[in-house]
Design a protein around this motif. Structure first.
Motif, PDB file in Angstrom:
ATOM      1  N   HIS A  82      95.155  37.749  34.058  1.00 35.49           N
ATOM      2  CA  HIS A  82      95.753  37.763  32.715  1.00 35.49           C
ATOM      3  C   HIS A  82      96.668  38.982  32.544  1.00 35.49           C
ATOM      4  CE1 HIS A  82      92.493  34.894  31.277  1.00 35.49           C
ATOM      5  NE2 HIS A  82      93.636  34.303  31.011  1.00 35.49           N
ATOM      6  N   ALA A  83      96.233  40.129  33.060  1.00 39.97           N
ATOM      7  CA  ALA A  83      97.076  41.324  32.992  1.00 39.97           C
ATOM      8  C   ALA A  83      98.367  41.122  33.784  1.00 39.97           C
ATOM      9  CB  ALA A  83      96.313  42.539  33.514  1.00 39.97           C
ATOM     10  N   ALA A  84      98.280  40.423  34.906  1.00 38.06           N
ATOM     11  CA  ALA A  84      99.469  40.137  35.714  1.00 38.06           C
ATOM     12  C   ALA A  84     100.439  39.245  34.948  1.00 38.06           C
ATOM     13  CB  ALA A  84      99.074  39.489  37.037  1.00 38.06           C
ATOM     14  N   VAL A  85      99.914  38.250  34.228  1.00 35.07           N
ATOM     15  CA  VAL A  85     100.774  37.391  33.407  1.00 35.07           C
ATOM     16  C   VAL A  85     101.511  38.246  32.373  1.00 35.07           C
ATOM     17  CG1 VAL A  85     100.799  35.577  31.645  1.00 35.07           C
ATOM     18  CG2 VAL A  85      99.458  35.268  33.726  1.00 35.07           C
ATOM     19  N   GLU A  86     100.802  39.158  31.723  1.00 33.80           N
ATOM     20  CA  GLU A  86     101.426  40.051  30.731  1.00 33.80           C
ATOM     21  C   GLU A  86     102.539  40.887  31.357  1.00 33.80           C
ATOM     22  OE1 GLU A  86     101.303  40.566  27.503  1.00 33.80           O
ATOM     23  OE2 GLU A  86      99.559  39.358  26.953  1.00 33.80           O
ATOM     24  N   GLU A  87     102.266  41.443  32.541  1.00 29.01           N
ATOM     25  CA  GLU A  87     103.254  42.294  33.202  1.00 29.01           C
ATOM     26  C   GLU A  87     104.472  41.495  33.675  1.00 29.01           C
ATOM     27  OE1 GLU A  87     103.631  45.610  33.563  1.00 29.01           O
ATOM     28  OE2 GLU A  87     101.917  45.790  32.220  1.00 29.01           O
ATOM     29  N   ILE A  88     104.253  40.294  34.153  1.00 24.62           N
ATOM     30  CA  ILE A  88     105.374  39.445  34.572  1.00 24.62           C
ATOM     31  C   ILE A  88     106.179  39.024  33.349  1.00 24.62           C
ATOM     32  CG2 ILE A  88     105.956  37.174  35.539  1.00 24.62           C
ATOM     33  CD1 ILE A  88     103.707  37.721  37.612  1.00 24.62           C
ATOM     34  N   TYR A  89     105.500  38.714  32.262  1.00 23.51           N
ATOM     35  CA  TYR A  89     106.163  38.340  31.005  1.00 23.51           C
ATOM     36  C   TYR A  89     107.037  39.487  30.491  1.00 23.51           C
ATOM     37  CZ  TYR A  89     106.537  37.416  25.966  1.00 23.51           C
ATOM     38  OH  TYR A  89     107.004  37.251  24.685  1.00 23.51           O
ATOM     39  N   SER A  90     106.505  40.702  30.560  1.00 24.08           N
ATOM     40  CA  SER A  90     107.243  41.851  30.036  1.00 24.08           C
ATOM     41  C   SER A  90     108.279  42.398  31.019  1.00 24.08           C
ATOM     42  CB  SER A  90     106.281  42.967  29.629  1.00 24.08           C
ATOM     43  OG  SER A  90     105.626  43.491  30.758  1.00 24.08           O
ATOM     44  N   GLY A  91     108.246  41.928  32.269  1.00 22.16           N
ATOM     45  CA  GLY A  91     109.235  42.355  33.248  1.00 22.16           C
ATOM     46  C   GLY A  91     108.769  43.475  34.160  1.00 22.16           C
ATOM     47  N   GLY A  92     107.528  43.919  34.030  1.00 18.62           N
ATOM     48  CA  GLY A  92     107.014  44.992  34.874  1.00 18.62           C
ATOM     49  C   GLY A  92     106.742  44.564  36.303  1.00 18.62           C
ATOM     50  N   LEU A  93     106.395  43.296  36.500  1.00 19.59           N
ATOM     51  CA  LEU A  93     106.120  42.755  37.835  1.00 19.59           C
ATOM     52  C   LEU A  93     106.992  41.531  38.072  1.00 19.59           C
ATOM     53  CD1 LEU A  93     102.209  42.632  38.088  1.00 19.59           C
ATOM     54  CD2 LEU A  93     103.731  44.066  39.426  1.00 19.59           C
ATOM     55  N   ALA A  94     107.317  41.296  39.337  1.00 18.73           N
ATOM     56  CA  ALA A  94     108.040  40.080  39.707  1.00 18.73           C
ATOM     57  C   ALA A  94     107.069  39.024  40.228  1.00 18.73           C
ATOM     58  CB  ALA A  94     109.090  40.375  40.763  1.00 18.73           C
ATOM     59  N   LYS A  95     106.071  39.478  41.014  1.00 21.80           N
ATOM     60  CA  LYS A  95     105.113  38.557  41.609  1.00 21.80           C
ATOM     61  C   LYS A  95     103.869  39.327  41.996  1.00 21.80           C
ATOM     62  CE  LYS A  95     104.416  35.288  45.353  1.00 21.80           C
ATOM     63  NZ  LYS A  95     104.993  34.544  46.452  1.00 21.80           N
ATOM     64  N   ILE A  96     102.728  38.643  41.940  1.00 21.81           N
ATOM     65  CA  ILE A  96     101.480  39.234  42.396  1.00 21.81           C
ATOM     66  C   ILE A  96     100.683  38.161  43.122  1.00 21.81           C
ATOM     67  CG2 ILE A  96     100.289  38.790  40.230  1.00 21.81           C
ATOM     68  CD1 ILE A  96      98.751  41.435  40.706  1.00 21.81           C
ATOM     69  N   THR A  97     100.031  38.567  44.208  1.00 16.56           N
ATOM     70  CA  THR A  97      99.151  37.665  44.952  1.00 16.56           C
ATOM     71  C   THR A  97      97.834  38.387  45.180  1.00 16.56           C
ATOM     72  OG1 THR A  97     101.016  36.605  46.068  1.00 16.56           O
ATOM     73  CG2 THR A  97      98.846  36.314  47.056  1.00 16.56           C
TER      74      THR A  97
END
Length: 130
Positions: A82-97
């Motif tokens: 869920h935190a990864a979704v937030e970061e991708i939404y806000s532009g902090g991350l491009a992808k996480i696995t």
């Protein structure tokens, strides 16, 4: 009983919108006004928010409470997703696995259309002995 009608401004254009739902805070009222407004900034925001909400639903369906009992992972891992979704939404991350136990991978990324993809991959390894 008489219903209370509130007004709040759209975050993008400032237009005052009538809200017939109860809001405890001004921020909640502004969020609802923005969700009801038809200006271009608000419609872009609404689309992005729907994408984020859908990604949260997908995390739950693939890994969390909505998943089949044998597919569920711990709350800590779903919290990370869920935190990864937030970061991708806000532009902090491009992808996480995430590589989980049992040959399971969880991957979250944003595609060129701006949609947030949530994927679960399960790899089964077979070993032959002589």
């Amino acid at each position: 009983m008489k219903e209370k009608i509130q007004t709040a401004a759209c975050r993008f254009c400032g237009q005052m919108i009538q809200i017939d739902e109860d809001c405890d805070t001004r921020q909640q009222a502004e969020e609802l006004a923005t969700m009801y407004c038809g200006c271009s900034g608000a419609t872009d925001y609404q689309k992005e928010k729907r994408r984020k909400d859908k990604a949260f639903e997908n995390v739950s369906a693939l890994f969390g409470e909505a998943a089949q009992p044998d597919k569920r992972v711990g709350e800590g891992i779903t919290g990370i997703l869920h935190a990864a979704v937030e970061e991708i939404y806000s532009g902090g991350l491009a992808k996480i696995t995430l590589n989980l136990r049992g040959g399971v991978k969880g991957s979250i990324s944003k595609n060129s259309k701006g949609e947030i993809n949530v994927e679960r991959t399960e790899t089964k390894k077979q070993k032959l002995t002589e």
